[in-house]
Scaffold this motif. Structure first.
Motif, PDB file in Angstrom:
ATOM      1  N   GLY A  50      48.752  36.184  47.180  1.00 22.84           N
ATOM      2  CA  GLY A  50      47.384  35.068  47.996  1.00 22.84           C
ATOM      3  C   GLY A  50      46.419  34.963  46.732  1.00 22.84           C
ATOM      4  N   SER A  51      46.778  35.141  45.703  1.00 19.91           N
ATOM      5  CA  SER A  51      45.915  35.008  44.337  1.00 19.91           C
ATOM      6  C   SER A  51      46.690  34.206  43.380  1.00 19.91           C
ATOM      7  CB  SER A  51      45.405  36.390  43.735  1.00 19.91           C
ATOM      8  OG  SER A  51      44.799  36.941  44.771  1.00 19.91           O
ATOM      9  N   PRO A  52      47.014  32.913  43.805  1.00 22.65           N
ATOM     10  CA  PRO A  52      47.584  32.014  42.709  1.00 22.65           C
ATOM     11  C   PRO A  52      46.904  31.752  41.422  1.00 22.65           C
ATOM     12  CG  PRO A  52      46.714  30.707  44.718  1.00 22.65           C
ATOM     13  CD  PRO A  52      46.602  32.201  44.927  1.00 22.65           C
ATOM     14  N   VAL A  53      45.515  32.034  41.417  1.00 17.94           N
ATOM     15  CA  VAL A  53      44.622  31.675  40.230  1.00 17.94           C
ATOM     16  C   VAL A  53      43.962  33.052  40.175  1.00 17.94           C
ATOM     17  CG1 VAL A  53      43.184  30.238  39.179  1.00 17.94           C
ATOM     18  CG2 VAL A  53      44.756  29.394  40.702  1.00 17.94           C
ATOM     19  N   MET A  54      44.246  33.699  38.852  1.00 18.53           N
ATOM     20  CA  MET A  54      43.444  34.872  38.388  1.00 18.53           C
ATOM     21  C   MET A  54      42.085  34.373  37.883  1.00 18.53           C
ATOM     22  SD  MET A  54      45.161  37.221  40.083  1.00 18.53           S
ATOM     23  CE  MET A  54      47.006  37.577  40.704  1.00 18.53           C
ATOM     24  N   PHE A  55      41.408  33.686  38.346  1.00 24.00           N
ATOM     25  CA  PHE A  55      40.267  32.846  37.747  1.00 24.00           C
ATOM     26  C   PHE A  55      39.066  34.029  37.895  1.00 24.00           C
ATOM     27  CE2 PHE A  55      37.439  29.828  36.473  1.00 24.00           C
ATOM     28  CZ  PHE A  55      37.832  29.243  35.113  1.00 24.00           C
ATOM     29  N   PRO A  56      38.291  34.480  36.879  1.00 23.90           N
ATOM     30  CA  PRO A  56      37.151  35.274  37.191  1.00 23.90           C
ATOM     31  C   PRO A  56      36.122  35.312  38.098  1.00 23.90           C
ATOM     32  CG  PRO A  56      37.330  34.653  34.700  1.00 23.90           C
ATOM     33  CD  PRO A  56      38.232  33.695  35.635  1.00 23.90           C
ATOM     34  N   CYS A  57      35.742  34.051  38.387  1.00 25.41           N
ATOM     35  CA  CYS A  57      34.867  33.828  39.575  1.00 25.41           C
ATOM     36  C   CYS A  57      34.901  32.530  39.939  1.00 25.41           C
ATOM     37  CB  CYS A  57      33.389  34.248  39.195  1.00 25.41           C
ATOM     38  SG  CYS A  57      32.849  32.992  38.112  1.00 25.41           S
ATOM     39  N   SER A  58      34.073  32.178  41.014  1.00 27.97           N
ATOM     40  CA  SER A  58      33.978  30.820  41.722  1.00 27.97           C
ATOM     41  C   SER A  58      32.415  30.503  41.365  1.00 27.97           C
ATOM     42  CB  SER A  58      34.025  30.834  43.149  1.00 27.97           C
ATOM     43  OG  SER A  58      33.035  31.488  43.808  1.00 27.97           O
ATOM     44  N   ALA A  59      32.695  29.370  41.193  1.00 31.67           N
ATOM     45  CA  ALA A  59      31.057  28.373  40.521  1.00 31.67           C
ATOM     46  C   ALA A  59      30.265  28.784  41.622  1.00 31.67           C
ATOM     47  CB  ALA A  59      31.484  26.974  40.691  1.00 31.67           C
ATOM     48  N   GLN A  66      29.164  31.633  42.930  1.00 28.25           N
ATOM     49  CA  GLN A  66      28.505  32.883  42.783  1.00 28.25           C
ATOM     50  C   GLN A  66      27.317  33.107  41.830  1.00 28.25           C
ATOM     51  OE1 GLN A  66      31.896  34.893  41.160  1.00 28.25           O
ATOM     52  NE2 GLN A  66      32.385  36.075  43.034  1.00 28.25           N
ATOM     53  N   ASP A  67      26.178  33.051  42.505  1.00 29.36           N
ATOM     54  CA  ASP A  67      24.979  33.053  41.872  1.00 29.36           C
ATOM     55  C   ASP A  67      24.572  34.205  40.599  1.00 29.36           C
ATOM     56  OD1 ASP A  67      24.139  30.751  43.449  1.00 29.36           O
ATOM     57  OD2 ASP A  67      23.354  32.312  44.991  1.00 29.36           O
ATOM     58  N   ASP A  68      25.312  35.031  40.823  1.00 31.23           N
ATOM     59  CA  ASP A  68      25.208  36.355  39.970  1.00 31.23           C
ATOM     60  C   ASP A  68      26.077  36.075  38.770  1.00 31.23           C
ATOM     61  OD1 ASP A  68      27.668  36.700  41.090  1.00 31.23           O
ATOM     62  OD2 ASP A  68      27.506  38.670  41.485  1.00 31.23           O
ATOM     63  N   ALA A  69      26.939  34.950  38.245  1.00 27.84           N
ATOM     64  CA  ALA A  69      27.559  34.521  37.138  1.00 27.84           C
ATOM     65  C   ALA A  69      26.680  33.667  36.433  1.00 27.84           C
ATOM     66  CB  ALA A  69      28.706  34.055  37.647  1.00 27.84           C
ATOM     67  N   GLU A  70      25.547  33.721  36.229  1.00 24.06           N
ATOM     68  CA  GLU A  70      24.800  32.658  35.394  1.00 24.06           C
ATOM     69  C   GLU A  70      24.701  32.941  34.096  1.00 24.06           C
ATOM     70  OE1 GLU A  70      20.777  32.962  36.673  1.00 24.06           O
ATOM     71  OE2 GLU A  70      21.145  32.223  38.754  1.00 24.06           O
ATOM     72  N   ASP A  71      25.088  34.298  33.684  1.00 28.63           N
ATOM     73  CA  ASP A  71      25.340  34.669  32.122  1.00 28.63           C
ATOM     74  C   ASP A  71      26.895  33.818  31.702  1.00 28.63           C
ATOM     75  OD1 ASP A  71      23.146  36.088  32.346  1.00 28.63           O
ATOM     76  OD2 ASP A  71      24.048  37.835  32.547  1.00 28.63           O
ATOM     77  N   TYR A  72      27.400  33.314  32.609  1.00 30.11           N
ATOM     78  CA  TYR A  72      28.714  32.590  32.137  1.00 30.11           C
ATOM     79  C   TYR A  72      28.894  31.523  32.622  1.00 30.11           C
ATOM     80  CZ  TYR A  72      29.585  37.693  32.431  1.00 30.11           C
ATOM     81  OH  TYR A  72      29.319  38.967  32.108  1.00 30.11           O
ATOM     82  N   PRO A  73      27.975  30.302  31.669  1.00 25.53           N
ATOM     83  CA  PRO A  73      28.032  28.831  32.481  1.00 25.53           C
ATOM     84  C   PRO A  73      29.228  28.108  32.017  1.00 25.53           C
ATOM     85  CG  PRO A  73      27.000  29.475  30.111  1.00 25.53           C
ATOM     86  CD  PRO A  73      27.359  30.806  30.964  1.00 25.53           C
TER      87      PRO A  73
END
Length: 240
Positions: free
Chosen positions: A161-170, A172-179
């Motif tokens: 159920g995890s075809p894409v091991m991507f770190p986060c979705s766009a 997520q507001d707490d991912a601002e350090d990773y533009p």
């Protein structure tokens, strides 16, 4: 008056063979999944006692390998051509489509290797195409292993159920350090499962064929360097 025989009674009267076992096992897997497959249920599907099945198949693991081998027959391999990269892409894409259509295969691979004579067809095709076009056995082996591990990893991840091991979705507001991650995530999410597999496969092959063009300076002096140049020239012929 003679009563008609039921399908179960007719199966019980038939001699038991491995092809019968494989066909019944595939029916069970497609109907109930890997969790529903057992030697006892297989015997019931065949209308036989479990002891009769064990005379042909030692355990569930051997049964799973036989079933994987049967499914592997459906992988389509292209005819020989001048471009091994194109042929390998086509073969790997066919393997991905066939194996992904049977989710129980990915589940079975988590528990250990599923091995069989027919399942070697893909490996033989890849290795033979590369060696005939000039790659050394070592180079061909590394490529074949990389493709197989990529294929298996993709199948297992998709099954989980995890075809894409991507770190986060766009979102997520707490991912601002990773533009950059936030910007790229939607692009990844838009790709279909097949598109993701094809893209990764082509990147993998491009890297391998590029490396085959690049000569490496081995230790051991001029003689070793001359031998390395010869191997590099042979490998370069693969993509040339």
């Amino acid at each position: 008056m003679t009563l008609p025989k039921s399908p179960t009674s007719e199966r019980a009267m038939q001699p038991l063979t491995r092809p019968h076992i494989v066909a019944a096992g595939l029916r069970l897997l497609e109907r109930e999944g890997a969790a529903g497959l057992s030697m006892r249920k297989l015997a019931g599907e065949l209308g036989k006692a479990p002891a009769a099945v064990y005379k042909h198949v030692s355990d569930k693991r051997e049964l799973m390998s036989l079933l994987f081998d049967e499914v592997s027959r459906r992988i389509e391999l292209p005819g020989p051509g001048d471009d091994p990269r194109t042929a390998i892409v086509a073969a790997a894409q066919s393997a991905h489509r066939v194996l992904e259509a049977h989710g129980w295969i990915a589940t079975g691979m988590i528990d250990g290797p599923l091995l069989g004579v027919t399942s070697m067809r893909l490996s033989e095709f890849i290795l033979d195409a590369l060696v005939r076009k000039g790659m050394s056995d070592v180079q061909a082996a590394r490529l074949q292993v990389a493709i197989w591990e990529y294929l298996v990893g993709h199948l297992v991840a998709a099954r989980a159920g995890s075809p894409v091991m991507f770190p986060c979705s766009a979102a997520q507001d707490d991912a601002e350090d990773y533009p950059t991650v936030r910007r790229v995530a939607p692009l990844v999410a838009e790709m279909s499962d097949q598109e993701r597999f094809d893209a990764g496969l082509r990147v993998l092959l491009d890297g391998v064929f590029t490396e085959a063009h690049t000569p490496h300076a081995p230790p051991g002096g001029a003689a070793a360097g001359e031998a390395s140049s010869s191997v590099s020239r042979s490998a370069a012929d693969v993509a040339g």
